[in-house]
Design a protein around this motif. Structure first.
Motif, mmCIF file in Angstrom:
data_model
loop_
_atom_site.group_PDB
_atom_site.id
_atom_site.type_symbol
_atom_site.label_atom_id
_atom_site.label_comp_id
_atom_site.label_asym_id
_atom_site.label_seq_id
_atom_site.Cartn_x
_atom_site.Cartn_y
_atom_site.Cartn_z
ATOM 1 N N LYS A 177 -18.145 15.581 40.797
ATOM 2 C CA LYS A 177 -18.816 14.853 39.723
ATOM 3 C C LYS A 177 -19.830 13.852 40.262
ATOM 4 C CE LYS A 177 -15.183 15.238 36.215
ATOM 5 N NZ LYS A 177 -14.195 14.490 35.380
ATOM 6 N N THR A 178 -19.470 13.152 41.328
ATOM 7 C CA THR A 178 -20.396 12.146 41.855
ATOM 8 C C THR A 178 -21.555 12.806 42.603
ATOM 9 O OG1 THR A 178 -18.909 11.859 43.760
ATOM 10 C CG2 THR A 178 -18.726 10.277 41.966
ATOM 11 N N ALA A 211 -22.864 15.617 41.718
ATOM 12 C CA ALA A 211 -23.724 16.142 40.647
ATOM 13 C C ALA A 211 -24.497 15.046 39.940
ATOM 14 C CB ALA A 211 -22.874 16.913 39.642
ATOM 15 N N SER A 212 -23.972 13.819 39.966
ATOM 16 C CA SER A 212 -24.602 12.723 39.220
ATOM 17 C C SER A 212 -25.582 11.912 40.049
ATOM 18 C CB SER A 212 -23.521 11.799 38.646
ATOM 19 O OG SER A 212 -22.805 11.169 39.702
ATOM 20 N N GLY A 213 -25.903 12.376 41.247
ATOM 21 C CA GLY A 213 -26.936 11.707 42.040
ATOM 22 C C GLY A 213 -26.408 10.632 42.955
ATOM 23 N N ASN A 258 -28.522 7.211 44.211
ATOM 24 C CA ASN A 258 -28.046 5.907 43.744
ATOM 25 C C ASN A 258 -27.795 4.958 44.912
ATOM 26 O OD1 ASN A 258 -28.120 6.920 41.157
ATOM 27 N ND2 ASN A 258 -25.930 7.388 41.080
ATOM 28 N N THR A 267 -25.848 21.103 43.761
ATOM 29 C CA THR A 267 -26.230 21.395 42.376
ATOM 30 C C THR A 267 -25.799 22.809 42.035
ATOM 31 O OG1 THR A 267 -28.438 22.163 43.050
ATOM 32 C CG2 THR A 267 -28.229 19.846 42.454
#
Length: 297
Positions: A36-37, A39-41, A45, A136
């Motif tokens: 999840k992390t 995939a979320s960039g 970040n 991705t």
């Protein structure tokens, strides 16, 4: 960036390795390094952190246990016979298409954790490999943009029980998925730090004796070709791992007699720029196996 995870098995925290080799706890910024992390960039970040914010991250004792760099991995896809010399030492033809098999996610451990042979094992063997971590969703991707789907790379040891792989019929998976038979890490090195994954040295020693020494440039199928091919078979998700094959020098191929792992042996496993693993091999002892109950809480 070099990401890692530290702490007890099943309770690891996320971290980053700074330029001075310090482990810095990033659990205040992200829950884990996981699908999840990724995939979320996650990478973008953290790059946005100011120097002051980065310097304020807590430093962790370097003596702490290091876990696999990615948690909650969905699947591990493996490529067999991807170096011509390894195919030859195995007595097998060079494959015309990638040889694909799976390793159980329960085989994953940290880079320096014990390797515990299954009951009665007499033919456990080593395989240094380059591991790809998907960043991705990849489905039916073209070779030309396959590497765009990569989050980063890791060192892997595809420990294999040859009797179960070859002598009991069926698929290779049976000899590949035992608990502790996939040490990963120490780091997930982001793709931007590895501009050419086909130019990495690989090496493996057992008890100080060099057995494997190769380079990813001699792969039969490149990383991009592997990702493209596999993405036609399975949808690849962030956090999925592909291990890409091993160069020659596995114990099974030693002449005149094979050399297999025994309790007390020590393996040193390295992929250039991706860090070094150090494992001690143990005869079967359930007390040394991972406790998966923590992962299920």
């Amino acid at each position: 960036m070099r990401f890692l995870r530290f702490g007890e098995f099943g309770r690891e925290k996320p971290a980053i390795l700074d330029d001075e080799g310090n482990i810095r706890d990033i659990s205040s910024l992200v829950t884990d390094i996981e699908p999840k992390t990724l995939a979320s960039g996650l990478v973008g970040n953290l790059r946005a952190l100011s120097p002051d914010a980065f310097a304020a991250l807590p430093v962790v004792d370097n003596a702490v246990r290091i876990g696999a760099p990615v948690g909650n991995i969905g699947k591990v896809i493996a490529i067999g016979l991807n170096y011509a010399d390894h195919a030859a030492e195995s007595g097998l033809a060079i494959p015309e298409e990638p040889v694909v098999f799976m390793k159980a996610v329960t085989s994953i451990v940290g880079p320096n954790d014990p390797v515990v042979m299954p009951q009665g094992s007499q033919k456990s063997d080593w395989e240094v490999e380059l591991a790809i971590v998907i960043g991705t969703v990849a489905r039916n991707v073209d070779v030309s943009n396959a590497l765009d789907h990569v989050a980063g790379y890791m060192t892997a040891n595809d420990v294999s029980e040859r009797e179960w792989q070859w002598d009991h019929g069926g698929t290779w998976d049976k000899g590949k998925g035992f608990d502790t038979y996939l040490p990963l890490g120490p780091w997930l090195v982001t793709a931007d730090q590895i501009p050419d994954p086909q130019a990495l040295d690989l090496s493996l020693e057992v008890n100080g004796t060099s057995y494997q020494s190769g380079n990813t440039r001699t792969m039969i199928f490149t990383c991009a070709e592997i990702i493209s091919y596999v993405s036609r078979l399975f949808t690849l998700l962030p956090g999925d791992v592909i291990i890409t094959g091993t160069p020659p020098g596995v114990g099974m191929g030693i002449k005149p007699e094979p050399v297999y792992l025994r309790g007390g042996d020590r393996m040193t496993v390295s992929v250039q720029h991706l860090g070094v693993q150090n494992q001690t091999v143990h005869e079967y002892d359930p007390a040394l196996l991972p406790d998966f109950t923590e992962m299920l809480k």
